[in-house]
Design a protein around this motif. Structure first.
Motif, PDB file in Angstrom:
ATOM      1  N   TYR A  83       0.845  -1.185   0.000  1.00  0.00           N
ATOM      2  CA  TYR A  83       0.000   0.000   0.000  1.00  0.00           C
ATOM      3  C   TYR A  83       0.887   1.244   0.000  1.00  0.00           C
ATOM      4  CZ  TYR A  83      -2.991   3.689   1.965  1.00  0.00           C
ATOM      5  OH  TYR A  83      -3.656   4.873   2.204  1.00  0.00           O
ATOM      6  N   ALA A  84       0.667   2.154  -0.946  1.00  0.00           N
ATOM      7  CA  ALA A  84       1.426   3.404  -1.018  1.00  0.00           C
ATOM      8  C   ALA A  84       0.613   4.513  -0.365  1.00  0.00           C
ATOM      9  CB  ALA A  84       1.744   3.760  -2.470  1.00  0.00           C
ATOM     10  N   ASP A  85       1.128   5.064   0.713  1.00  0.00           N
ATOM     11  CA  ASP A  85       0.447   6.114   1.471  1.00  0.00           C
ATOM     12  C   ASP A  85       0.976   7.482   1.035  1.00  0.00           C
ATOM     13  OD1 ASP A  85      -0.771   7.745   3.292  1.00  0.00           O
ATOM     14  OD2 ASP A  85       0.250   6.940   5.060  1.00  0.00           O
ATOM     15  N   THR A  86       0.133   8.294   0.423  1.00  0.00           N
ATOM     16  CA  THR A  86       0.543   9.613  -0.052  1.00  0.00           C
ATOM     17  C   THR A  86       0.629  10.629   1.082  1.00  0.00           C
ATOM     18  OG1 THR A  86      -1.719  10.380  -0.447  1.00  0.00           O
ATOM     19  CG2 THR A  86      -0.626   9.179  -2.243  1.00  0.00           C
ATOM     20  N   GLY A  87       0.013  10.312   2.221  1.00  0.00           N
ATOM     21  CA  GLY A  87      -0.054  11.262   3.318  1.00  0.00           C
ATOM     22  C   GLY A  87      -1.189  12.266   3.161  1.00  0.00           C
ATOM     23  N   MET A  88      -1.948  12.141   2.057  1.00  0.00           N
ATOM     24  CA  MET A  88      -3.044  13.077   1.798  1.00  0.00           C
ATOM     25  C   MET A  88      -4.364  12.323   1.648  1.00  0.00           C
ATOM     26  SD  MET A  88      -1.083  15.673   1.913  1.00  0.00           S
ATOM     27  CE  MET A  88      -1.942  17.149   1.381  1.00  0.00           C
ATOM     28  N   GLU A  89      -4.480  11.233   2.350  1.00  0.00           N
ATOM     29  CA  GLU A  89      -5.696  10.425   2.297  1.00  0.00           C
ATOM     30  C   GLU A  89      -6.734  10.959   3.294  1.00  0.00           C
ATOM     31  OE1 GLU A  89      -5.652   8.281  -0.029  1.00  0.00           O
ATOM     32  OE2 GLU A  89      -3.510   8.101  -0.395  1.00  0.00           O
ATOM     33  N   PHE A  90      -7.987  10.702   2.994  1.00  0.00           N
ATOM     34  CA  PHE A  90      -9.051  11.030   3.934  1.00  0.00           C
ATOM     35  C   PHE A  90      -8.832  10.277   5.247  1.00  0.00           C
ATOM     36  CE2 PHE A  90     -11.348  12.163   0.021  1.00  0.00           C
ATOM     37  CZ  PHE A  90     -12.026  13.309   0.419  1.00  0.00           C
ATOM     38  N   PRO A  91      -9.185  10.859   6.385  1.00  0.00           N
ATOM     39  CA  PRO A  91      -9.099  10.122   7.655  1.00  0.00           C
ATOM     40  C   PRO A  91      -9.874   8.814   7.611  1.00  0.00           C
ATOM     41  CG  PRO A  91      -9.516  12.443   8.069  1.00  0.00           C
ATOM     42  CD  PRO A  91      -9.630  12.245   6.578  1.00  0.00           C
ATOM     43  N   GLU A  92     -10.994   8.816   6.901  1.00  0.00           N
ATOM     44  CA  GLU A  92     -11.790   7.596   6.783  1.00  0.00           C
ATOM     45  C   GLU A  92     -11.040   6.512   6.015  1.00  0.00           C
ATOM     46  OE1 GLU A  92     -14.747  11.064   6.937  1.00  0.00           O
ATOM     47  OE2 GLU A  92     -12.758  10.650   6.098  1.00  0.00           O
ATOM     48  N   MET A  93     -10.226   6.913   5.038  1.00  0.00           N
ATOM     49  CA  MET A  93      -9.420   5.941   4.310  1.00  0.00           C
ATOM     50  C   MET A  93      -8.334   5.375   5.215  1.00  0.00           C
ATOM     51  SD  MET A  93      -8.706   4.161   1.653  1.00  0.00           S
ATOM     52  CE  MET A  93      -9.570   4.860   0.232  1.00  0.00           C
ATOM     53  N   GLU A  94      -7.732   6.218   6.025  1.00  0.00           N
ATOM     54  CA  GLU A  94      -6.716   5.746   6.960  1.00  0.00           C
ATOM     55  C   GLU A  94      -7.308   4.716   7.918  1.00  0.00           C
ATOM     56  OE1 GLU A  94      -5.269   9.272   8.807  1.00  0.00           O
ATOM     57  OE2 GLU A  94      -4.205   9.979   7.019  1.00  0.00           O
ATOM     58  N   ALA A  95      -8.539   4.975   8.383  1.00  0.00           N
ATOM     59  CA  ALA A  95      -9.210   4.029   9.279  1.00  0.00           C
ATOM     60  C   ALA A  95      -9.541   2.729   8.549  1.00  0.00           C
ATOM     61  CB  ALA A  95     -10.482   4.659   9.846  1.00  0.00           C
ATOM     62  N   HIS A  96      -9.910   2.844   7.277  1.00  0.00           N
ATOM     63  CA  HIS A  96     -10.219   1.665   6.465  1.00  0.00           C
ATOM     64  C   HIS A  96      -8.984   0.776   6.301  1.00  0.00           C
ATOM     65  CE1 HIS A  96     -11.829  -0.755   3.164  1.00  0.00           C
ATOM     66  NE2 HIS A  96     -10.762  -0.444   2.451  1.00  0.00           N
ATOM     67  N   ILE A  97      -7.840   1.388   6.003  1.00  0.00           N
ATOM     68  CA  ILE A  97      -6.603   0.625   5.847  1.00  0.00           C
ATOM     69  C   ILE A  97      -6.241  -0.065   7.160  1.00  0.00           C
ATOM     70  CG2 ILE A  97      -4.121   0.791   5.398  1.00  0.00           C
ATOM     71  CD1 ILE A  97      -5.816   1.034   2.883  1.00  0.00           C
ATOM     72  N   ALA A  98      -6.406   0.637   8.269  1.00  0.00           N
ATOM     73  CA  ALA A  98      -6.101   0.040   9.576  1.00  0.00           C
ATOM     74  C   ALA A  98      -7.015  -1.151   9.858  1.00  0.00           C
ATOM     75  CB  ALA A  98      -6.248   1.097  10.674  1.00  0.00           C
ATOM     76  N   GLY A 158     -18.833  -5.325   5.928  1.00  0.00           N
ATOM     77  CA  GLY A 158     -18.672  -4.317   6.965  1.00  0.00           C
ATOM     78  C   GLY A 158     -17.624  -3.256   6.694  1.00  0.00           C
ATOM     79  N   TYR A 159     -17.182  -3.146   5.442  1.00  0.00           N
ATOM     80  CA  TYR A 159     -16.194  -2.130   5.085  1.00  0.00           C
ATOM     81  C   TYR A 159     -16.902  -1.031   4.291  1.00  0.00           C
ATOM     82  CZ  TYR A 159     -12.729  -5.501   6.611  1.00  0.00           C
ATOM     83  OH  TYR A 159     -11.989  -6.369   7.368  1.00  0.00           O
ATOM     84  N   ASP A 160     -17.120   0.121   4.925  1.00  0.00           N
ATOM     85  CA  ASP A 160     -17.900   1.185   4.277  1.00  0.00           C
ATOM     86  C   ASP A 160     -17.154   2.513   4.177  1.00  0.00           C
ATOM     87  OD1 ASP A 160     -17.865   2.096   6.868  1.00  0.00           O
ATOM     88  OD2 ASP A 160     -20.043   2.053   7.151  1.00  0.00           O
ATOM     89  N   TRP A 161     -15.860   2.532   4.526  1.00  0.00           N
ATOM     90  CA  TRP A 161     -15.028   3.745   4.396  1.00  0.00           C
ATOM     91  C   TRP A 161     -15.628   4.941   5.143  1.00  0.00           C
ATOM     92  CZ3 TRP A 161     -15.676   0.245   0.517  1.00  0.00           C
ATOM     93  CH2 TRP A 161     -14.527  -0.285  -0.077  1.00  0.00           C
ATOM     94  N   GLY A 162     -16.395   4.681   6.181  1.00  0.00           N
ATOM     95  CA  GLY A 162     -17.000   5.794   6.909  1.00  0.00           C
ATOM     96  C   GLY A 162     -17.951   6.617   6.060  1.00  0.00           C
ATOM     97  N   GLY A 163     -18.460   6.013   4.969  1.00  0.00           N
ATOM     98  CA  GLY A 163     -19.405   6.704   4.098  1.00  0.00           C
ATOM     99  C   GLY A 163     -18.787   7.479   2.950  1.00  0.00           C
ATOM    100  N   LEU A 164     -17.478   7.362   2.714  1.00  0.00           N
ATOM    101  CA  LEU A 164     -16.820   8.136   1.657  1.00  0.00           C
ATOM    102  C   LEU A 164     -17.463   7.928   0.296  1.00  0.00           C
ATOM    103  CD1 LEU A 164     -12.948   7.984   2.282  1.00  0.00           C
ATOM    104  CD2 LEU A 164     -14.500   9.915   2.637  1.00  0.00           C
TER     105      LEU A 164
END
Length: 261
Positions: free
Chosen positions: A40-55, A180-186
């Motif tokens: 996974y390449a992390d740009t550092g500019m991802e939505f917080p919801e995406m960061e939670a999804h990856i975790a 159960g993976y919904d990206w926090g609604g993104l």
């Protein structure tokens, strides 16, 4: 374009974090297919919801397979590349001198030079995948959906399981939702769940960013003000051809006022 690989062969999976690659990883885990590395390449500019999804995906991967996602990052990151990376090519330095543009920073990505995708994602993943292919003869599993099969590249080491399984983009999203993976609604707000600062977003997407993620909108406004101060009216200082973020802020504020009048 086989779905799996031979027993004993090193298996690498590319994960962008979006619906297709997430679906691929989940189904490979469910089907018991070999997985040795998830990149996974992390740009550092991802939505917080995406960061939670990856975790969340990482927790599930470790629970099921005992491995973690391998996160690749540029040593300096997006804003350093945008504002501070020193240019070294003589032709670039000469051109910038003629145009009165500073010799550091790439400015906003443009259609012709999408340095963000190239340096913060594609280059990092490709470099690691090539290393794994060379050292371990790895098979590379890529999350391209069946209705995007034209994007597949013929290569002995590449595998496109979603194409093999006939899973479309819409079906991939539903597979994730069902588990159960919904990206926090993104995906219920935006067309894509890519970097929040992307200048290639449609204006309607930026309107949604301002409404749903005001803290990110404030960062974007600050970044664009810096870009215009440093690079002026050159393409490097233009967020969009006809729109700065400040002008968009004025437009959206007027629209809000009209809606509540």
């Amino acid at each position: 374009m086989g779905a799996g690989n031979n027993s004993g062969t090193f298996s690498a999976v590319s994960l962008s974090g979006g619906k297709d690659s997430s679906c691929l990883l989940l189904l490979m885990i469910e089907k018991g297919l070999p997985i040795d590395s998830v990149l996974y390449a992390d740009t550092g500019m991802e939505f917080p919801e995406m960061e939670a999804h990856i975790a969340k995906l990482d927790d599930f991967l470790y629970q099921e397979r005992g491995i973690h996602i391998t996160t690749l990052r540029h040593p300096h990151g997006f804003e350093w590349m945008m504002f501070e990376e020193p240019k070294q090519k003589v032709s670039c330095l000469e051109r910038r001198a003629r145009l009165g543009i500073p010799t550091c920073g790439n400015g906003w990505p443009g259609i012709k030079v999408r340095w963000c995708t190239g340096q913060l994602k594609t280059h990092l993943i490709t470099k690691e995948v090539n290393r794994l292919k060379k050292e371990k003869n790895a098979l590379h599993h890529i999350g391209i959906a069946a209705d995007e099969a034209h994007r597949c590249k013929e290569d002995y080491h590449n595998r496109y399981p979603l194409v093999e399984w006939g899973i479309t983009e819409a079906q991939a999203l539903q597979v994730c939702y069902n588990r159960g993976y919904d990206w926090g609604g993104l995906y219920e707000i935006y067309r894509r769940a890519s970097c929040w600062c992307c200048p290639f977003q449609r204006i309607d997407e930026l309107r949604k960013l301002r409404h749903h993620h005001p803290e990110l909108w404030a960062r974007l406004l600050d970044m664009d003000n810096r870009a215009r101060a440093i690079f002026g009216p050159s393409p490097l200082g233009q967020f969009k051809k006809d729109w700065s973020v400040a002008r968009l802020e004025e437009r959206f504020a007027r629209e809000d006022a009209a809606d509540t009048a």
